[in-house]
Scaffold this motif. Structure first.
Motif, PDB file in Angstrom:
ATOM      1  N   HIS A 190     -71.530   9.365  13.287  1.00 34.56           N
ATOM      2  CA  HIS A 190     -71.135   9.221  11.890  1.00 34.56           C
ATOM      3  C   HIS A 190     -69.621   9.340  11.796  1.00 34.56           C
ATOM      4  N   THR A 191     -69.022   8.518  10.968  1.00 38.15           N
ATOM      5  CA  THR A 191     -67.604   8.677  10.671  1.00 38.15           C
ATOM      6  C   THR A 191     -67.319   8.108   9.296  1.00 38.15           C
ATOM      7  N   TYR A 192     -66.589   8.866   8.505  1.00 43.41           N
ATOM      8  CA  TYR A 192     -66.242   8.445   7.146  1.00 43.41           C
ATOM      9  C   TYR A 192     -64.722   8.351   7.001  1.00 43.41           C
ATOM     10  N   ALA A 193     -64.067   7.825   8.039  1.00 42.48           N
ATOM     11  CA  ALA A 193     -62.610   7.810   8.061  1.00 42.48           C
ATOM     12  C   ALA A 193     -62.072   6.379   8.141  1.00 42.48           C
ATOM     13  N   TRP A 194     -60.775   6.270   8.303  1.00 39.50           N
ATOM     14  CA  TRP A 194     -60.058   4.998   8.319  1.00 39.50           C
ATOM     15  C   TRP A 194     -60.463   4.144   9.521  1.00 39.50           C
ATOM     16  N   PRO A 195     -60.220   2.830   9.464  1.00 41.37           N
ATOM     17  CA  PRO A 195     -60.582   1.955  10.584  1.00 41.37           C
ATOM     18  C   PRO A 195     -59.998   2.398  11.924  1.00 41.37           C
ATOM     19  N   GLU A 196     -58.755   2.869  11.926  1.00 39.40           N
ATOM     20  CA  GLU A 196     -58.143   3.339  13.171  1.00 39.40           C
ATOM     21  C   GLU A 196     -58.906   4.527  13.739  1.00 39.40           C
ATOM     22  N   LEU A 250     -73.744   1.628  21.097  1.00 42.37           N
ATOM     23  CA  LEU A 250     -73.253   2.518  20.049  1.00 42.37           C
ATOM     24  C   LEU A 250     -73.722   2.035  18.681  1.00 42.37           C
ATOM     25  N   LEU A 251     -74.241   2.983  17.894  1.00 47.47           N
ATOM     26  CA  LEU A 251     -74.672   2.715  16.527  1.00 47.47           C
ATOM     27  C   LEU A 251     -73.991   3.721  15.610  1.00 47.47           C
ATOM     28  N   CYS A 252     -73.247   3.225  14.634  1.00 47.15           N
ATOM     29  CA  CYS A 252     -72.660   4.107  13.622  1.00 47.15           C
ATOM     30  C   CYS A 252     -73.669   4.203  12.484  1.00 47.15           C
ATOM     31  N   THR A 253     -74.377   5.307  12.424  1.00 42.94           N
ATOM     32  CA  THR A 253     -75.480   5.422  11.477  1.00 42.94           C
ATOM     33  C   THR A 253     -75.075   5.987  10.115  1.00 42.94           C
ATOM     34  N   GLU A 254     -73.800   6.324   9.961  1.00 38.78           N
ATOM     35  CA  GLU A 254     -73.276   6.664   8.627  1.00 38.78           C
ATOM     36  C   GLU A 254     -71.788   6.329   8.577  1.00 38.78           C
ATOM     37  N   TYR A 255     -71.405   5.582   7.566  1.00 36.17           N
ATOM     38  CA  TYR A 255     -70.003   5.337   7.231  1.00 36.17           C
ATOM     39  C   TYR A 255     -69.975   4.888   5.772  1.00 36.17           C
ATOM     40  N   LEU A 256     -68.828   4.600   5.256  1.00 34.25           N
ATOM     41  CA  LEU A 256     -68.524   4.155   3.889  1.00 34.25           C
ATOM     42  C   LEU A 256     -68.284   5.329   2.955  1.00 34.25           C
ATOM     43  N   ALA A 257     -67.029   5.666   2.825  1.00 33.56           N
ATOM     44  CA  ALA A 257     -66.554   6.650   1.852  1.00 33.56           C
ATOM     45  C   ALA A 257     -65.231   6.091   1.352  1.00 33.56           C
ATOM     46  N   ARG A 258     -65.306   5.269   0.332  1.00 34.27           N
ATOM     47  CA  ARG A 258     -64.146   4.472  -0.079  1.00 34.27           C
ATOM     48  C   ARG A 258     -62.924   5.340  -0.349  1.00 34.27           C
ATOM     49  N   GLY A 259     -63.131   6.471  -0.991  1.00 34.90           N
ATOM     50  CA  GLY A 259     -62.002   7.332  -1.308  1.00 34.90           C
ATOM     51  C   GLY A 259     -61.400   8.029  -0.112  1.00 34.90           C
ATOM     52  N   ALA A 260     -62.097   8.028   1.029  1.00 34.27           N
ATOM     53  CA  ALA A 260     -61.596   8.657   2.253  1.00 34.27           C
ATOM     54  C   ALA A 260     -61.067   7.634   3.251  1.00 34.27           C
ATOM     55  N   GLY A 261     -61.065   6.354   2.863  1.00 40.47           N
ATOM     56  CA  GLY A 261     -60.522   5.323   3.736  1.00 40.47           C
ATOM     57  C   GLY A 261     -61.550   4.544   4.529  1.00 40.47           C
ATOM     58  N   SER A 262     -62.814   4.906   4.410  1.00 41.41           N
ATOM     59  CA  SER A 262     -63.879   4.201   5.120  1.00 41.41           C
ATOM     60  C   SER A 262     -64.469   3.159   4.179  1.00 41.41           C
ATOM     61  N   THR A 263     -64.153   1.882   4.441  1.00 35.56           N
ATOM     62  CA  THR A 263     -64.558   0.811   3.531  1.00 35.56           C
ATOM     63  C   THR A 263     -65.250  -0.317   4.284  1.00 35.56           C
ATOM     64  N   ILE A 264     -65.981  -1.121   3.545  1.00 35.58           N
ATOM     65  CA  ILE A 264     -66.583  -2.320   4.117  1.00 35.58           C
ATOM     66  C   ILE A 264     -65.491  -3.244   4.642  1.00 35.58           C
ATOM     67  N   TRP A 292     -66.223   3.939  -6.648  1.00 35.21           N
ATOM     68  CA  TRP A 292     -67.464   4.471  -6.098  1.00 35.21           C
ATOM     69  C   TRP A 292     -67.199   5.021  -4.703  1.00 35.21           C
ATOM     70  N   PHE A 293     -67.875   6.126  -4.382  1.00 34.70           N
ATOM     71  CA  PHE A 293     -67.736   6.727  -3.059  1.00 34.70           C
ATOM     72  C   PHE A 293     -68.628   5.997  -2.056  1.00 34.70           C
ATOM     73  N   HIS A 294     -69.943   6.003  -2.289  1.00 39.17           N
ATOM     74  CA  HIS A 294     -70.905   5.267  -1.475  1.00 39.17           C
ATOM     75  C   HIS A 294     -71.556   4.170  -2.343  1.00 39.17           C
ATOM     76  N   ASP A 295     -72.619   3.557  -1.782  1.00 41.44           N
ATOM     77  CA  ASP A 295     -73.489   2.586  -2.460  1.00 41.44           C
ATOM     78  C   ASP A 295     -72.831   1.209  -2.603  1.00 41.44           C
ATOM     79  N   LEU A 296     -73.710   0.176  -2.590  1.00 37.44           N
ATOM     80  CA  LEU A 296     -73.252  -1.207  -2.637  1.00 37.44           C
ATOM     81  C   LEU A 296     -73.633  -1.935  -3.918  1.00 37.44           C
ATOM     82  N   LEU A 297     -74.777  -1.555  -4.519  1.00 32.81           N
ATOM     83  CA  LEU A 297     -75.314  -2.311  -5.643  1.00 32.81           C
ATOM     84  C   LEU A 297     -75.593  -1.420  -6.846  1.00 32.81           C
TER      85      LEU A 297
END
Length: 386
Positions: A271-277, A293-307, A352-357
């Motif tokens: 899991h990582t909720y950080a910037w692309p770097e 490798l499987l990243c099973t948790e990411y996406l925290a827009r306010g923390a730099g982890s974005t689609i 939004w922090f998480h979620d897509l729809l």
């Protein structure tokens, strides 16, 4: 694109190279690196979400007979299929099984039928150490206004974790569920325990109710859970995701739980909720184990982890991806983690922090859905012009 990515990192990802190998599990049944990489080579680039329907606040509300909603699930997984997703990470719960094993498996079978209809192969999560440590069957409490994931529950809860007499029930649950679907091609993988050494969550809200011996109990149980699952000889890989510690490529620097996660997993998840770097750095750390490798948790827009930022990097490196949150609903994970300290009851956050729809299927950001769709349609390791 991605000029900041180290060349070694990209080369290792493309070749599936192994730079080192941890000690094998004592059971001798863990997949070899070759077996794990052969399995992964047969998969499409894996992309999906951590999934719970919008009308369920937690795992129990999703799976109990009174609130299980196949029509809603069918609707939402149709949206996932349309955007190019091919997998979902889905949390089960031992108490829902214990309450009604046959009924629980009927509902799980229904879920797998719906998933297969939409071309989605779920990763099923057996246990979870996050949020409320005192799960209760029956009607679940409503969401706390303005608070992130205010009704999610742990499984096993503190009572079961601290009572050795209940561990036989946990073993029966694992063996029954994994055994029932051990050869079922509709199941992608088994995540045996989500963030096992997590201290709960909620900014300390749940800490007084956590087991005082949680880490030691989990450290004892986690290898057993892997072993229980392996007795069923599943054709799907087992994993448990790393989620903290500043450096994952040195086993001697990991705690007992993390070492078990690395040494017993067939495929490595994290899991990582950080910037692309930071995401790329985590991938580089984990490539030393020579496994998919499987990243099973990411996406925290306010923390730099974005689609926009992370997902193209993951595609280039052939890392499977599951963002947290699919449809905005009772989990309220559009609110950030700090909502536990400052509930967003007056003015919801613009970002939004998480979620897509939204609940009606409308994208929060249409551009994100376009990116997911474009990446999922392109060949492995290929990032199209976005």
């Amino acid at each position: 694109m991605f000029k900041w990515l180290p060349k070694l990192l990209v080369a290792a990802a493309l070749a599936g190279a192994s730079l080192a190998q941890p000690a094998l599990a004592a059971t001798g049944e863990r997949w070899s690196q070759e077996e794990a990489n052969a399995w992964y080579a047969k998969q499409p680039w894996l992309v999906g979400s951590n999934y719970i329907p919008a009308n369920a606040i937690n795992q129990l509300e999703m799976w109990q007979a009174e609130t299980f909603d196949p029509k809603r699930i069918d609707l939402e997984l149709g949206w996932a299929q349309d955007m190019g997703m091919n997998t979902m990470r889905v949390f089960l719960h031992d108490m829902a099984w214990h309450q009604d094993p046959k009924g629980f498996k009927r509902r799980l079978e229904t879920f797998l039928q719906i998933s297969a209809k939409h071309g989605i192969k779920p990763m099923l999560v057996l246990f979870d150490s996050c949020w409320d440590p005192d799960p209760k069957l029956g009607p679940q409490r409503p969401p706390i206004p303005g608070v992130h994931n205010s009704g999610w529950v742990q499984g096993p809860g503190t009572a079961a974790l601290d009572d050795p007499k209940q561990h036989a029930r946990l073993e029966a649950y694992v063996k029954d569920i994994v055994g029932t679907y051990a050869k079922d091609d509709r199941v992608l993988a088994w995540d045996v325990w989500n963030e096992p050494d997590n201290e709960g969550g909620g900014s300390g809200f749940y800490q007084p109710r956590e087991s005082k011996h949680k880490f030691d109990r989990v450290a004892e149980l986690l290898p057993q859970v892997f072993a229980w699952a392996r007795t069923q000889k599943p054709t799907q890989p087992l994993t448990s995701g790393l989620w903290h510690n500043p450096d994952w490529n040195k086993l001697e620097g990991l705690n007992r739980v993390e070492r078990a996660q690395v040494e017993l997993s067939d495929v490595i998840s994290f899991h990582t909720y950080a910037w692309p770097e930071d995401f790329a750095q985590r991938v580089q750390e984990l490539q030393v184990y020579g496994r998919p490798l499987l990243c099973t948790e990411y996406l925290a827009r306010g923390a730099g982890s974005t689609i926009d930022g992370v997902l193209p990097v993951a595609k280039k490196l052939n890392v499977g991806m599951y963002n947290w949150g699919f449809v905005d609903g009772k989990t309220q994970t559009r609110f950030p983690w700090d909502s536990w300290e400052r509930p967003y009851t007056q003015k919801p956050p613009t970002l939004w922090f998480h979620d897509l729809l939204h609940g009606d299927g409308k994208p929060y950001r249409a551009r994100e859905i376009e990116i997911i769709r474009a990446l999922s349609r392109a060949p492995k390791n290929e990032v199209p012009a976005l």
